[in-house]
Design an enzyme around this catalytic site. Structure first.
Site, mmCIF file in Angstrom:
data_model
loop_
_atom_site.group_PDB
_atom_site.id
_atom_site.type_symbol
_atom_site.label_atom_id
_atom_site.label_comp_id
_atom_site.label_asym_id
_atom_site.label_seq_id
_atom_site.Cartn_x
_atom_site.Cartn_y
_atom_site.Cartn_z
ATOM 1 N N SER B 193 0.833 -1.203 0.000
ATOM 2 C CA SER B 193 0.000 0.000 0.000
ATOM 3 C C SER B 193 0.872 1.260 0.000
ATOM 4 C CB SER B 193 -0.935 0.005 1.210
ATOM 5 O OG SER B 193 -0.203 0.151 2.397
ATOM 6 N N ARG B 197 0.441 3.577 -3.241
ATOM 7 C CA ARG B 197 -0.198 4.876 -3.004
ATOM 8 C C ARG B 197 0.625 6.001 -3.625
ATOM 9 N NH1 ARG B 197 0.020 4.864 2.002
ATOM 10 N NH2 ARG B 197 -1.974 3.855 2.396
ATOM 11 N N ASN B 201 -0.532 7.975 -7.132
ATOM 12 C CA ASN B 201 -0.786 9.414 -7.122
ATOM 13 C C ASN B 201 0.090 10.153 -8.121
ATOM 14 O OD1 ASN B 201 -2.623 10.900 -5.087
ATOM 15 N ND2 ASN B 201 -1.981 9.036 -4.050
#
Lengths: 158, 257
Positions: B193, B197, B201
């Site tokens: 994660s 992440r 992004n």
């Protein structure tokens, strides 16, 4: 777009960066921060202490000033008292001196008066004698009235 | 657009921009652009902070020291908020992660064509300038963090303690397989994660910049300007999130149940 050996390279770079930061960057900067914090805290404490001391000194100064004021007013009172006493004493002596002078003057006057009286009496007596002589020489026999004349002259002189 | 692509049109342009400069075959491929830019940015970070550290005084700080101390204090606050043990590694680690990830992400704010254009002038065909749009970079960092999590879990709780935690929590010894499964998923989810992440992004952000660059020139500023401003927030936020989660994961590793 796939996982490859770049991963290993990146991990090595990352490990080196973290090691370097941990060894050479974080400690000096963090220590200087802590030290400055301590310095500021010390400074603040010192300032507070100084202020307290100033308050104390102010209080002390006030006390000293008050004492001095009291002392000075005491001194002034004493001086005033002393001055009054002096004035009174001098008044007294002056009065005494005056009295004495008056007495002296009075005595002198009396003496002079006595002297004047004496001289006057002598003059009047001689004048009277003279006048009587004149009259007697003109009118009366000296021998006949010698008795009376000497009586009068005696009276005048005596 | 600026660079001539192998594939024609918009798709070719996008693909060209998202292709790494790489050497090697299969797993032993090296993304030279990612390695190069992240190393340069890491060196920049080290150089700046070393300069500040060398001149560090407890007296009145200079401009450089002031800025460095601001960051140090910021990181230190984050660490102290969630981590209560004693560990000399976590704070410098957090600082490195924050600054390095921020600098990676910051590359996103350069106009998308400018560095590849310079690269093409120098004969470099492909150039991807934002390391955080490369899964290798984000996974390298998150896997390193994962290794630290495992290392500290074992170090603090002992091998048996860590194993017990994996087997007997949260449902007790009777549901051991479930516990193990749950715990393994939980642990493995952490690095995945973290990496995805950040990657997601920044990859999306970069893609939008590239798409904006495909529009007619008079529309580009209208869109890229607000997106760039918004992106300033995102790049800082992503760096911050990566740092904070690292701190939280490591402090969890230190907690003995």
């Amino acid at each position: 777009m796939s996982i490859n050996a770049t991963l290993i390279g990146q991990m090595i770079t990352f490990a080196l960066l973290v090691w370097f930061t941990m060894k050479y960057i974080w400690p000096p900067l963090f220590d200087s921060l802590e030290e400055r914090k301590k310095k500021i805290a010390d400074g603040l404490a010192a300032a507070e202490k100084g202020q307290e001391q100033m308050h104390l000194a102010e209080k002390k100064a006030k006390g000293v000033l008050k004492e001095a004021k009291e002392q000075s007013s005491d001194i002034i009172n004493l001086a005033q008292k002393r001055a009054n006493e002096l004035v009174e004493a001098s008044k007294d002596t002056a009065k005494k001196e005056g009295d004495r002078l008056i007495l002296v003057a009075k005595a002198q006057i009396e003496q002079e008066k006595q002297q004047a009286k004496e001289s006057l009496r002598k003059e009047v007596a001689s004048l009277a004698l003279y006048a009587a002589e004149q009259i007697l020489t003109a009118e009366i026999d000296k021998a006949k009235h010698q008795d009376i004349l000497s009586k009068i002259s005696n009276q005048l002189v005596g | 657009m600026a660079t001539e692509a192998h594939a024609e049109g918009a798709t070719g342009y996008i693909i060209h921009h998202l292709t790494s400069l790489s050497v090697g075959e299969g797993f032993w491929t090296l993304n030279l652009d990612t390695l190069f830019f992240s190393a340069v940015l890491g060196a920049l970070f080290i150089w700046f902070f070393k300069m500040a550290a060398d001149k560090a005084t407890a007296g009145v700080p200079g401009l450089v020291q002031n800025f460095a101390e601001m960051l140090i204090e910021f990181v230190d606050t984050q660490v102290k908020d969630s981590f209560h043990g004693k560990n000399k590694l976590i704070a410098p680690l957090a600082l490195t992660i924050f600054c390095w990830v921020f600098l990676w992400n910051f590359m996103d704010l350069f106009p998308v064509d400018i560095l590849p254009l310079i690269g093409s002038m120098m004969g470099i065909e492909y150039l991807r300038v934002v390391p955080s749009t490369d899964l290798n970079a984000t996974f390298a960092m998150s896997i390193s963090v994962f290794c630290l999590i495992i290392f500290y879990s074992i170090k603090v709780k002992g091998p048996w303690g860590f194993a017990k935690e994996l087997m007997f929590q949260p449902f007790g010894p009777w549901l051991l397989p479930f516990n193990l499964l749950l715990k393994l998923v939980e642990e493995i989810a952490k690095p995945i994660s973290l990496a995805l992440r950040l990657f997601g992004n920044l990859y999306a952000g970069e893609l939008i910049f590239i798409l904006i660059a495909l529009l007619p020139w008079y529309l580009q500023p209208v869109l890229s300007f607000p997106w760039a401003i918004f992106h300033i927030l995102i790049i800082t936020l992503q760096a911050f999130i990566f740092m904070v989660l690292t701190i939280v994961y490591l402090s969890m590793a230190h907690e003995d149940h």
